[in-house]
Scaffold this motif. Structure first.
Motif, short mmCIF file in Angstrom:
data_model
loop_
_atom_site.label_atom_id
_atom_site.label_comp_id
_atom_site.label_asym_id
_atom_site.label_seq_id
_atom_site.Cartn_x
_atom_site.Cartn_y
_atom_site.Cartn_z
N ASN A 5 0.81 -1.21 0.00
CA ASN A 5 0.00 0.00 0.00
C ASN A 5 0.85 1.27 0.00
O ASN A 5 0.69 2.14 0.84
CB ASN A 5 -0.97 0.01 1.18
CG ASN A 5 -2.01 -1.07 1.04
OD1 ASN A 5 -2.38 -1.43 -0.08
ND2 ASN A 5 -2.47 -1.60 2.15
N THR A 6 1.72 1.35 -0.95
CA THR A 6 2.55 2.53 -1.12
C THR A 6 2.50 2.96 -2.58
O THR A 6 2.21 2.18 -3.46
CB THR A 6 4.01 2.25 -0.67
OG1 THR A 6 4.77 3.43 -0.92
CG2 THR A 6 4.62 1.09 -1.39
N HIS A 7 2.75 4.22 -2.81
CA HIS A 7 2.74 4.74 -4.17
C HIS A 7 4.10 4.59 -4.85
O HIS A 7 4.22 4.88 -6.03
CB HIS A 7 2.33 6.21 -4.17
CG HIS A 7 0.92 6.40 -3.74
ND1 HIS A 7 -0.13 6.12 -4.56
CD2 HIS A 7 0.37 6.83 -2.57
CE1 HIS A 7 -1.28 6.37 -3.93
NE2 HIS A 7 -0.99 6.81 -2.71
N TYR A 8 5.10 4.17 -4.12
CA TYR A 8 6.43 4.00 -4.69
C TYR A 8 6.49 2.69 -5.47
O TYR A 8 5.93 1.68 -5.05
CB TYR A 8 7.51 4.01 -3.60
CG TYR A 8 7.62 5.36 -2.93
CD1 TYR A 8 8.22 6.42 -3.58
CD2 TYR A 8 7.08 5.55 -1.65
CE1 TYR A 8 8.31 7.65 -2.97
CE2 TYR A 8 7.16 6.79 -1.04
CZ TYR A 8 7.78 7.83 -1.71
OH TYR A 8 7.86 9.06 -1.11
N PRO A 9 7.19 2.69 -6.60
CA PRO A 9 7.27 1.45 -7.39
C PRO A 9 8.14 0.41 -6.71
O PRO A 9 8.97 0.73 -5.85
CB PRO A 9 7.93 1.91 -8.71
CG PRO A 9 8.67 3.15 -8.34
CD PRO A 9 7.90 3.79 -7.20
#
Length: 180
Positions: A5-9
């Motif tokens: 649940n993170t926006h980082y790839p």
């Protein structure tokens, strides 16, 4: 979003590209080599070295030695696709079997006079190359050895007066008593 649940790839995984020597036993028939070369070119794989010769005359079988590079997944895919081709009987990755014996033959033409001529003869003797032809201004040497040894010989002769090179590609065989 990814699993955490993170926006980082997700971090990029870098797989190493390795050199592999494959021995392929095929029927000695027209088009067998073309099918194998087509498999490589059609999928964007590169062949660094290729040698072919009939090895079992009675059974009409040839041995193809292919040197290629790729990640482990790519090499596995190449082997699986080769195995599915009709004229192919066996595919063996000599790189995975251990220290395979690999040799290459090279013919080298060198031109020069005076000191360059003497230096070419000294280098040939140091590398164990045979003189196949000699004229007043040129030599043709034959050297059999590892790819690295032949590359080193050629680099040194470039300074002296290298004219022409012909190389066979790698012939390889696994160690020990077991057949391919």
């Amino acid at each position: 979003m990814n699993a955490m649940n993170t926006h980082y790839p997700e971090p990029t995984r870098i797989e190493t590209v390795n050199r592999h020597t494959l021995a392929v036993i095929v029927d000695n028939e027209p088009g067998a080599l073309a099918r194998i070369a087509g498999l490589f070119s059609g999928r964007g794989y590169n062949i660094e070295s290729l040698t072919v010769s009939e090895t079992e005359e009675a059974r009409h079988l040839s041995r193809i030695t292919i040197v290629t590079t790729g990640t482990n997944a790519v090499i596995d895919q190449i082997k699986a696709q080769l195995d599915r081709l009709v004229p192919v009987h066996r595919v063996v990755d000599l790189t995975l079997q251990g220290q395979a014996l690999e040799r290459e033959l090279c013919l080298v033409k060198v031109a020069g006079t005076g000191e360059h001529r003497s230096e070419a003869l000294r280098l040939a003797a140091a590398f164990g190359a045979r003189t196949l032809d000699a004229t007043l201004n040129s030599f043709v040497f034959e050297l059999t050895g590892s790819t690295e040894e032949i590359d080193r010989f050629i680099r040194l002769l470039t300074v002296i007066g290298l004219v022409e090179i012909s190389r066979t590609g790698i012939a390889a065989m696994g160690r020990g008593a077991e057949p391919l």
